[in-house]
Design a protein around this motif. Structure first.
Motif, PDB file in Angstrom:
ATOM      1  N   ARG A 163       0.823  -1.207   0.000  1.00  0.00           N
ATOM      2  CA  ARG A 163       0.000   0.000   0.000  1.00  0.00           C
ATOM      3  C   ARG A 163       0.863   1.267   0.000  1.00  0.00           C
ATOM      4  NH1 ARG A 163      -3.761   0.531   4.451  1.00  0.00           N
ATOM      5  NH2 ARG A 163      -3.665  -1.715   4.508  1.00  0.00           N
ATOM      6  N   GLN A 164       2.038   1.141   0.649  1.00  0.00           N
ATOM      7  CA  GLN A 164       2.920   2.312   0.719  1.00  0.00           C
ATOM      8  C   GLN A 164       3.401   2.784  -0.647  1.00  0.00           C
ATOM      9  OE1 GLN A 164       5.795   0.958   3.552  1.00  0.00           O
ATOM     10  NE2 GLN A 164       5.493   2.827   4.727  1.00  0.00           N
ATOM     11  N   LEU A 165       3.380   1.881  -1.638  1.00  0.00           N
ATOM     12  CA  LEU A 165       3.865   2.253  -2.965  1.00  0.00           C
ATOM     13  C   LEU A 165       3.023   3.373  -3.555  1.00  0.00           C
ATOM     14  CD1 LEU A 165       4.497  -1.259  -4.590  1.00  0.00           C
ATOM     15  CD2 LEU A 165       6.013   0.102  -3.186  1.00  0.00           C
ATOM     16  N   LEU A 166       1.778   3.473  -3.091  1.00  0.00           N
ATOM     17  CA  LEU A 166       0.873   4.438  -3.707  1.00  0.00           C
ATOM     18  C   LEU A 166       0.656   5.684  -2.854  1.00  0.00           C
ATOM     19  CD1 LEU A 166      -1.673   1.857  -5.121  1.00  0.00           C
ATOM     20  CD2 LEU A 166       0.108   3.089  -6.337  1.00  0.00           C
ATOM     21  N   VAL A 167       1.401   5.771  -1.769  1.00  0.00           N
ATOM     22  CA  VAL A 167       1.229   6.910  -0.873  1.00  0.00           C
ATOM     23  C   VAL A 167       2.330   7.935  -1.151  1.00  0.00           C
ATOM     24  CG1 VAL A 167       1.302   7.579   1.561  1.00  0.00           C
ATOM     25  CG2 VAL A 167       0.214   5.432   0.881  1.00  0.00           C
ATOM     26  N   PRO A 168       1.976   9.263  -1.230  1.00  0.00           N
ATOM     27  CA  PRO A 168       3.035  10.246  -1.395  1.00  0.00           C
ATOM     28  C   PRO A 168       3.971  10.145  -0.193  1.00  0.00           C
ATOM     29  CG  PRO A 168       0.867  11.297  -1.431  1.00  0.00           C
ATOM     30  CD  PRO A 168       0.664   9.869  -1.088  1.00  0.00           C
ATOM     31  N   PRO A 169       5.257  10.363  -0.269  1.00  0.00           N
ATOM     32  CA  PRO A 169       6.007  10.814  -1.444  1.00  0.00           C
ATOM     33  C   PRO A 169       6.501   9.673  -2.352  1.00  0.00           C
ATOM     34  CG  PRO A 169       7.453  10.706   0.439  1.00  0.00           C
ATOM     35  CD  PRO A 169       6.113  10.235   0.919  1.00  0.00           C
ATOM     36  N   PHE A 170       6.204   8.393  -1.970  1.00  0.00           N
ATOM     37  CA  PHE A 170       6.737   7.292  -2.781  1.00  0.00           C
ATOM     38  C   PHE A 170       5.994   7.117  -4.105  1.00  0.00           C
ATOM     39  CE2 PHE A 170       7.755   5.282   1.542  1.00  0.00           C
ATOM     40  CZ  PHE A 170       8.896   6.053   1.648  1.00  0.00           C
ATOM     41  N   ARG A 171       4.753   7.653  -4.150  1.00  0.00           N
ATOM     42  CA  ARG A 171       3.928   7.425  -5.338  1.00  0.00           C
ATOM     43  C   ARG A 171       4.638   7.888  -6.612  1.00  0.00           C
ATOM     44  NH1 ARG A 171      -1.837   9.457  -4.474  1.00  0.00           N
ATOM     45  NH2 ARG A 171      -0.846  11.490  -4.582  1.00  0.00           N
ATOM     46  N   ARG A 193       9.593  -4.649  -3.153  1.00  0.00           N
ATOM     47  CA  ARG A 193       8.234  -4.724  -3.685  1.00  0.00           C
ATOM     48  C   ARG A 193       8.054  -3.839  -4.911  1.00  0.00           C
ATOM     49  NH1 ARG A 193       7.165  -5.922   2.119  1.00  0.00           N
ATOM     50  NH2 ARG A 193       9.149  -4.847   2.111  1.00  0.00           N
ATOM     51  N   ALA A 194       8.606  -2.613  -4.839  1.00  0.00           N
ATOM     52  CA  ALA A 194       8.435  -1.673  -5.950  1.00  0.00           C
ATOM     53  C   ALA A 194       9.108  -2.208  -7.207  1.00  0.00           C
ATOM     54  CB  ALA A 194       9.022  -0.323  -5.567  1.00  0.00           C
ATOM     55  N   MET A 195      10.309  -2.818  -7.047  1.00  0.00           N
ATOM     56  CA  MET A 195      10.992  -3.377  -8.223  1.00  0.00           C
ATOM     57  C   MET A 195      10.178  -4.493  -8.832  1.00  0.00           C
ATOM     58  SD  MET A 195      15.070  -3.843  -7.766  1.00  0.00           S
ATOM     59  CE  MET A 195      15.414  -4.661  -9.337  1.00  0.00           C
ATOM     60  N   SER A 196       9.557  -5.304  -7.970  1.00  0.00           N
ATOM     61  CA  SER A 196       8.811  -6.420  -8.563  1.00  0.00           C
ATOM     62  C   SER A 196       7.562  -5.906  -9.274  1.00  0.00           C
ATOM     63  CB  SER A 196       8.553  -7.534  -7.550  1.00  0.00           C
ATOM     64  OG  SER A 196       7.300  -7.411  -6.983  1.00  0.00           O
ATOM     65  N   VAL A 197       6.916  -4.853  -8.738  1.00  0.00           N
ATOM     66  CA  VAL A 197       5.756  -4.285  -9.448  1.00  0.00           C
ATOM     67  C   VAL A 197       6.201  -3.711 -10.800  1.00  0.00           C
ATOM     68  CG1 VAL A 197       3.999  -2.460  -9.399  1.00  0.00           C
ATOM     69  CG2 VAL A 197       4.443  -3.811  -7.350  1.00  0.00           C
ATOM     70  N   ALA A 198       7.314  -2.962 -10.805  1.00  0.00           N
ATOM     71  CA  ALA A 198       7.788  -2.361 -12.063  1.00  0.00           C
ATOM     72  C   ALA A 198       8.150  -3.452 -13.078  1.00  0.00           C
ATOM     73  CB  ALA A 198       8.994  -1.461 -11.791  1.00  0.00           C
ATOM     74  N   THR A 199       8.762  -4.544 -12.595  1.00  0.00           N
ATOM     75  CA  THR A 199       9.145  -5.632 -13.513  1.00  0.00           C
ATOM     76  C   THR A 199       7.909  -6.323 -14.088  1.00  0.00           C
ATOM     77  OG1 THR A 199      11.061  -5.963 -12.089  1.00  0.00           O
ATOM     78  CG2 THR A 199      10.667  -7.633 -13.743  1.00  0.00           C
ATOM     79  N   ILE A 200       6.898  -6.521 -13.240  1.00  0.00           N
ATOM     80  CA  ILE A 200       5.660  -7.136 -13.742  1.00  0.00           C
ATOM     81  C   ILE A 200       5.058  -6.238 -14.829  1.00  0.00           C
ATOM     82  CG2 ILE A 200       3.267  -7.752 -13.148  1.00  0.00           C
ATOM     83  CD1 ILE A 200       4.369  -8.524 -10.339  1.00  0.00           C
ATOM     84  N   ILE A 201       5.028  -4.921 -14.560  1.00  0.00           N
ATOM     85  CA  ILE A 201       4.456  -3.984 -15.540  1.00  0.00           C
ATOM     86  C   ILE A 201       5.249  -4.032 -16.851  1.00  0.00           C
ATOM     87  CG2 ILE A 201       4.101  -1.514 -16.005  1.00  0.00           C
ATOM     88  CD1 ILE A 201       3.299  -1.209 -13.077  1.00  0.00           C
ATOM     89  N   LEU A 202       6.568  -4.169 -16.743  1.00  0.00           N
ATOM     90  CA  LEU A 202       7.395  -4.258 -17.952  1.00  0.00           C
ATOM     91  C   LEU A 202       7.005  -5.490 -18.781  1.00  0.00           C
ATOM     92  CD1 LEU A 202      11.028  -3.312 -18.332  1.00  0.00           C
ATOM     93  CD2 LEU A 202      10.469  -5.628 -19.010  1.00  0.00           C
ATOM     94  N   TRP A 203       6.791  -6.621 -18.109  1.00  0.00           N
ATOM     95  CA  TRP A 203       6.450  -7.842 -18.858  1.00  0.00           C
ATOM     96  C   TRP A 203       5.037  -7.795 -19.420  1.00  0.00           C
ATOM     97  CZ3 TRP A 203      10.152 -10.213 -20.901  1.00  0.00           C
ATOM     98  CH2 TRP A 203      11.357 -10.364 -20.245  1.00  0.00           C
ATOM     99  N   VAL A 204       4.105  -7.161 -18.678  1.00  0.00           N
ATOM    100  CA  VAL A 204       2.745  -7.022 -19.223  1.00  0.00           C
ATOM    101  C   VAL A 204       2.819  -6.190 -20.514  1.00  0.00           C
ATOM    102  CG1 VAL A 204       0.452  -6.021 -18.835  1.00  0.00           C
ATOM    103  CG2 VAL A 204       1.580  -7.281 -16.994  1.00  0.00           C
TER     104      VAL A 204
END
Ligand code: BGC
Length: 451
Positions: free
Chosen positions: A243-251, A382-393
């Motif tokens: 959930r923290q991935l979407l909270v400012p300032p990390f968003r 966690r953020a790297m794995s989300v970005a990597t998933i998005i790259l493969w999608v």
């Protein structure tokens, strides 16, 4: 760095992990060359053709999603060993399918390996490397990806030359896919000798073993300090949730990571990496020439990746990205125009080469480097794995839709779409991507806090 033997130890361990990148390149690009014969063999429609080429990419999405959890549980080394096993099984089974479905399942298995390796290899390298060498060692991973691509282009060309067109339709493509069993076996064998990640060992309470490995890559005092730093950062990291991935300032960091992953793929680079042989034969080259032209693409991709590695810490990430994407935009537009105006196929090859050179010296390596450095310690895994998933999608979406767009809009129109995406990507970089050269990860983190 303690001495030459530590450096050797470090290079052997990170070099072996980087072979995960080599398998990533090999496995994703083997379809280029093999896919046209497979299409004729199984008499595929445009949508089935896209599905055959991109089914491995669906596996990649799963692999990237599972790798984080699995490697936390079983360790980085065991997870990497599992990817080598998946590559091997996939290579063998994709050489013998009797139907499209069997082929798709075999490719899916390899895809899980690629997706997992695409996260595990840079993760392992980052976790075992001393800070001052981390950037260069992570960049070596992109060099391994493009090496895998160029090696498989040579292999495909070699196999294609072994027999007639009809031999290739019946058997050639099987050898192309099956050939991956050899590098997969080597990867698995070499992995047996690499140490477990010291960071993971410490996380699992195996402090002494972690210390021992750190002492092999630095001197004992540094190693002790490193263990303490890891313990401190781990206590931070555990409190980072999705959930923290979407909270400012990390968003904003998450938006940048995700945006860069999407735009890297929407450039259409993998249309070239996966389909160039078919594109060249469509615009008038013979089978032999199309395979050779594809090899030239692989070589240029490799050489310009080296250029990027030499420049990335000097001229910075932003400058490389802006120049590279600018040239990429011009080259894609020209490729479309050349195809429309029916010029000699060599002009098309030339503009595609400029596009590949521009990508290889910018978005190719820079996106992976930036994704591994813009996220704060707390959320990096966690953020790297989300970005990597998005790259493969995104990779999947582009590979799956290419044959369909190609049939609907023609090759020129399809390149036009990628040119528009490059234009948007340029605006995105200018507007959002910060310069991270020569900054510690903590000062990058401070950029988000100050925004
Ligand atoms: C991309 C891959 C691509 C390769 C081409 C990498 O950075 O993530 O999708 O095939 O570059 O060189």
């Amino acid at each position: 760095m303690k001495n030459a033997s530590s450096l050797r130890f470090l290079i052997l361990a990170t070099g072996t992990a980087a072979l995960g990148g080599l398998l990533f390149g090999y496995d994703t690009a083997v379809v280029n060359g093999a896919i046209e014969y497979l299409r004729i063999h199984f008499d595929l429609t445009a949508a089935e053709h896209g599905w055959a080429a991109s089914s491995a990419l669906i596996g990649c999405i799963f692999g990237a999603a599972l790798a984080g959890v699995l490697s936390d549980f079983a360790g980085r080394k065991r997870a990497l060993l599992l990817t080598a096993f998946l590559f091997f099984v996939s290579a063998v089974f994709s050489a013998f399918p009797e139907s499209l479905n069997q082929f798709v399942i075999a490719r899916f298995i390899g895809g899980v390996g690629v997706g997992a390796a695409s996260l595990l290899a840079p993760l392992y390298i980052a976790e075992i490397s001393p800070a001052h060498m981390r950037g260069r060692l992570v960049s070596l991973y992109q060099l391994a990806i493009v090496s895998g691509i160029v090696v498989v282009f040579f292999v495909n060309r070699y196999v294609q030359g072994l027999g007639s067109e009809s031999w290739n339709v019946d058997y050639g493509w099987r050898w192309m896919f099956g050939s991956e069993a050899l590098p997969a076996f080597l990867f698995g064998f070499l992995l047996l000798w690499v140490p477990e990640s010291p960071r993971w060992l410490i996380k699992k309470g195996r402090r002494e073993q972690g210390l021992e490995i750190f002492s092999k890559v630095s001197d004992v005092r540094d190693a002790e300090a490193q263990v303490k730093a890891v313990e401190a950062s781990l206590s931070n990291e555990n409190s980072g949730s999705f959930r923290q991935l979407l909270v400012p300032p990390f968003r904003i960091a998450m938006i940048i990571g995700a945006g860069m992953a999407v735009f890297q793929q929407l450039s259409g680079i993998n249309v070239i990496m996966y389909y160039s042989t078919s594109i060249f034969s469509q615009v008038g080259s013979s089978a032999d020439t199309s395979f050779t032209q594809t090899i030239i693409i692989g070589v240029i991709n490799f050489l310009f990746t080296v250029v990027a590695l030499l420049l990335i810490d000097k001229s910075g990430r932003r400058k490389l990205l802006m120049m590279g994407i600018g040239v990429q935009l011009a080259a894609l537009t020209l490729t479309g125009v050349f195809i429309l105006t029916d010029v000699h196929p060599y002009w098309i090859l030339a503009s595609i080469l400029v596009f590949v050179a521009a990508f290889a010296s910018s978005s190719g390596p820079v996106v992976w480097v930036v994704i591994s450095e813009i996220f704060p310690n707390k959320i990096r895994g966690r953020a790297m794995s989300v970005a990597t998933i998005i790259l493969w999608v995104s990779a999947y979406a582009v590979a799956q839709t290419f044959p369909i767009f190609n049939e609907m809009l023609g090759t020129a129109g399809t390149f036009g779409i990628y040119a528009i995406a490059s234009f948007l990507s340029l605006i995105f970089v200018i507007r959002y991507v910060p310069e991270t050269k020569n900054q510690t990860l903590e000062s990058i983190e401070a950029i988000w806090m100050s925004r």
